[in-house]
Design an enzyme around this catalytic site. Structure first.
Site, mmCIF file in Angstrom:
data_model
loop_
_atom_site.group_PDB
_atom_site.id
_atom_site.type_symbol
_atom_site.label_atom_id
_atom_site.label_comp_id
_atom_site.label_asym_id
_atom_site.label_seq_id
_atom_site.Cartn_x
_atom_site.Cartn_y
_atom_site.Cartn_z
ATOM 1 N N GLU A 24 55.365 58.865 108.653
ATOM 2 C CA GLU A 24 56.290 59.927 109.070
ATOM 3 C C GLU A 24 55.458 60.889 109.917
ATOM 4 O O GLU A 24 54.739 61.730 109.401
ATOM 5 C CB GLU A 24 56.875 60.606 107.836
ATOM 6 C CG GLU A 24 58.217 61.244 108.083
ATOM 7 C CD GLU A 24 58.114 62.726 108.273
ATOM 8 O OE1 GLU A 24 58.079 63.149 109.449
ATOM 9 O OE2 GLU A 24 58.067 63.463 107.276
ATOM 10 N N CYS B 43 58.409 68.989 111.055
ATOM 11 C CA CYS B 43 58.441 67.771 111.890
ATOM 12 C C CYS B 43 59.743 67.737 112.669
ATOM 13 O O CYS B 43 59.808 67.188 113.762
ATOM 14 C CB CYS B 43 58.379 66.521 111.036
ATOM 15 S SG CYS B 43 56.912 66.434 110.069
ATOM 16 N N SER C 29 50.134 63.891 111.911
ATOM 17 C CA SER C 29 50.175 63.730 113.366
ATOM 18 C C SER C 29 50.261 62.254 113.766
ATOM 19 O O SER C 29 49.923 61.358 112.980
ATOM 20 C CB SER C 29 48.908 64.321 113.987
ATOM 21 O OG SER C 29 47.800 63.538 113.593
#
Ligand code: UN1
Length: 499
Positions: A253, A287, A232
Site C-alpha cells: 500500500e 495516502c 513510499s
C-alpha cells in the site's frame, strides 16, 4: 497529558528508558516523548521464531474462537478510545477528531473480523469426474509481517492484525520509527487480551522497534510468508522485489497522487467541502490526500476563488485544541520537501496561495504550514510526483475524457473522485474507460474510506488490498482438494492410462 501518563491510563508499563537509542519527539512542539531501546537483527530472528511457534498452535484453534480475541480487543479499544487518540495526537500530530476517527477504524475492523471468523468460506465446485468432489479450502498461512507508516500509526496495522489473527496467523509488527509509542500502546492492549485468553499462545503478536535496516532484515526472513507494507513507492519497490525473490507474498500500500475532477454539473458547495477535507485534512499526510484538482474551465475561476477563501480561514495549530483543523507536519524533512515543491512551482510561474510556515513563535521546533493551493493553469498540464504535504495542484480542462486521461497519466493509482450530478459523467468515470485507481468516488472526496471496502490501489501504489470485502483471502493459502469417493480412478481430461 504526557505520554507516560497516557500509558498509565492504558495500564501498560512505561517502556521508555533513559538514554536509549531511539529518541521520539512530538511533532506538536518538538519535545522529547521518551527514548526507546531498538531491536537487533538477533531480536528480530527470535521474534519470528516465537511468532512461528505461536502460529503452529493458533492455526488449530477454531476460527470463531479466534474471533473472540478480536471481540475482546475491540472492547478494550472502545474503553480506551480517547486515550489512544491522545497517543496518536501526541506522537503523530493528528487533530483530535481525526485521531478518534483512526481509533474508530480499529474498532470497526475488529467488529468485522469477529463476523469474518464465522465466514471464512470456500467453494464447492462441480467435478468433471463421477463421484468426485472438488473443494476450495482456505488455510492459515503463517506469521504476517506488518510494516506500517507514521501517518496511520494504528489503523493500518489493525486492518492487517485483525484479519490475519482471525485467519489463524501470528503477527510481527515493525512500525515506523517515528511512531513507536502508538505501536507499543496497541500491542500492549492486544497483549492484555492474549494473556486473558487461555487458548491464545503467548507469542502471537511480536513488536519490533527499529528503522528501515531492521525492516530490511525482516523482509528477507524465510519464515515470514506474507509481508504487508505501507509507505513510499521506493520502499515498496525494494520490499516487493525482496519478498518476491524468495517466493513470499506481499501486500503493498504505497504512494497516491489522488485527483478530484469537478465538472460543470457539480454542486460546488459539496465539491468545496470534499476538496478542503481531502487536500488540507490530516495536514495533507494521508495516502488518500487530494493532491490534484481538475476543474471544468467554466467553473474554474469561481472554484479557485472559493477555495482560496476557505483556505484562508483554516485554523492551524496545536492539534490538541478542539477547534484546530490542521496540525503540524511530521518533521523538518516533510517541511523542506513541501517548500522545494512550492519553489519549483513558483519558478515555473504558478500562482501560489498559502504554503508558508506558521506558529513559529509558540512552536519554534515544530513545522506548521498553511495548506497551499497551486494554480497551474496555463503552465502545467499535470503533476506526476507525490508531495506528502498539503499542496493542491489545480488544473482546468475542457473535455471530461481528457481530464480523466490526465488524472490517470501518473504513476500512482490509489484514490480518485468526481463531483457531478450528471449520471453520464459519473458512470463514465466509473467505467472501463474511467478512473484507473483502486478507489473511485462520486460526490465525495478521495480520502476517508470506510473499512467496508477493499482498500488499496494500482500501478505504483502496489496493487495490494487491505481492510474488508474479500481482502482476507490474501492472508490465507488457497487449497484445492479433490475427493474421489468412487471405486474407480477416472483421470481428468478423460486420459486413458490403463496398462
Ligand atoms: C493511509 O493514508 O495510509 O481513506 C490510509 C482514508 C483512511 C485510510 C488512509 N481510511 O483516508
Amino acid at each position: 497529558m504526557s505520554m507516560q501518563a497516557l500509558f498509565e491510563n492504558l495500564q501498560i508499563s512505561w517502556p521508555a528508558e533513559r538514554e536509549a537509542a531511539l529518541q521520539v519527539t512530538s511533532p506538536i512542539d518538538g519535545q522529547l516523548l521518551g527514548s526507546l531501546r531498538t531491536h537487533s537483527n538477533a531480536d528480530a530472528n527470535q521474534a519470528v521464531t516465537n511468532a512461528h511457534a505461536a502460529f503452529v498452535a493458533w492455526r488449530s484453534i477454531p476460527a470463531p474462537q479466534r474471533g473472540a480475541l478480536l471481540y475482546a480487543f475491540a472492547q478494550r479499544l472502545r474503553n480506551h478510545k480517547q486515550t489512544l487518540a491522545q497517543v496518536i495526537t501526541l506522537e503523530c500530530g493528528k487533530i483530535t477528531a481525526e485521531a478518534e476517527g483512526e481509533v474508530q477504524e480499529m474498532i470497526d475492523i475488529c467488529d468485522f473480523a469477529v463476523g469474518l471468523s464465522r465466514q471464512l468460506y470456500g467453494l464447492t465446485i462441480a467435478s468433471e469426474r463421477p463421484d468426485h468432489a472438488l473443494r476450495e479450502i482456505w488455510q492459515p498461512l503463517g506469521p504476517t509481517l506488518v510494516i506500517s507508516a507514521f501517518n496511520f500509526p494504528m489503523a493500518v496495522w489493525s486492518w492487517n492484525a485483525a484479519l490475519t489473527l482471525v485467519c489463524g496467523n501470528s503477527l510481527v509488527w515493525k512500525p515506523s520509527e517515528l511512531t513507536p509509542f502508538c505501536a507499543l500502546a496497541c500491542h500492549g492492549l492486544l497483549q492484555q487480551c492474549i494473556n486473558e485468553m487461555d487458548t491464545a499462545p503467548a507469542g502471537l503478536s511480536q513488536l519490533l522497534i527499529g528503522d528501515c535496516t531492521l525492516g530490511e532484515h525482516l523482509v528477507q526472513h524465510k519464515h515470514v510468508p506474507l509481508v504487508s507494507a505501507t509507505g513510499s513507492c521506493r520502499m515498496g519497490q525494494a520490499v516487493g522485489a525482496q519478498v518476491a525473490s524468495r517466493f513470499g507474498r506481499s501486500i503493498l500500500e504505497l504512494g497516491g497522487n489522488n485527483a478530484i475532477i469537478v465538472t460543470e454539473k457539480a454542486e460546488l458547495d459539496l465539491a468545496l467541502r470534499g476538496l478542503v477535507f481531502g487536500a488540507a485534512g490530516t495536514a495533507g499526510q494521508r495516502c488518500t490526500t487530494t493532491r490534484r484538482l481538475f476543474m471544468h474551465h467554466s467553473i474554474a475561476d469561481k472554484l479557485i476563488a472559493r477555495l482560496q477563501e476557505v483556505y484562508g480561514q483554516l485554523r492551524i495549530g496545536d492539534p490538541r485544541q478542539q477547534d484546530t483543523l490542521v496540525g503540524p507536519l511530521i518533521h523538518n524533512d516533510a517541511y523542506q520537501n513541501m517548500q522545494r515543491a512550492l519553489l519549483k512551482a513558483r519558478e515555473a510561474g504558478c500562482h501560489i496561495v498559502g504554503g508558508e510556515r506558521c506558529c513559529t513563535e509558540e512552536y519554534p521546533q515544530a513545522y506548521y504550514v498553511r495548506p497551499a493551493l497551486v494554480d497551474t493553469r496555463g503552465i502545467w498540464e499535470n503533476h506526476a510526483h507525490e508531495v506528502f504535504a498539503p499542496v493542491l495542484y489545480c488544473f482546468d480542462y475542457e473535455d471530461l475524457e481528457d481530464a480523466i486521461a490526465r488524472q490517470n497519466a501518473v504513476p500512482q493509482g490509489l484514490s480518485s473522485a468526481i463531483f457531478t450530478r450528471d449520471i453520464t459523467e459519473a458512470e463514465l468515470f466509473l467505467s472501463a474507460r474511467g478512473s484507473d485507481c483502486g478507489i473511485a468516488n462520486v460526490n465525495l472526496g478521495t480520502s476517508g474510506a470506510e473499512i467496508g471496502g477493499a482498500f488499496g490501489g494500482e500501478k505504483h501504489t502496489g496493487g495490494g488490498r487491505e481492510s474488508d470485502s474479500d481482502a482476507w483471502k490474501s492472508y490465507m493459502r488457497r487449497m484445492t482438494a479433490t475427493i474421489n469417493y468412487s471405486s474407480q480412478l477416472p483421470l481428468a481430461q478423460g486420459i486413458d492410462f490403463s496398462v
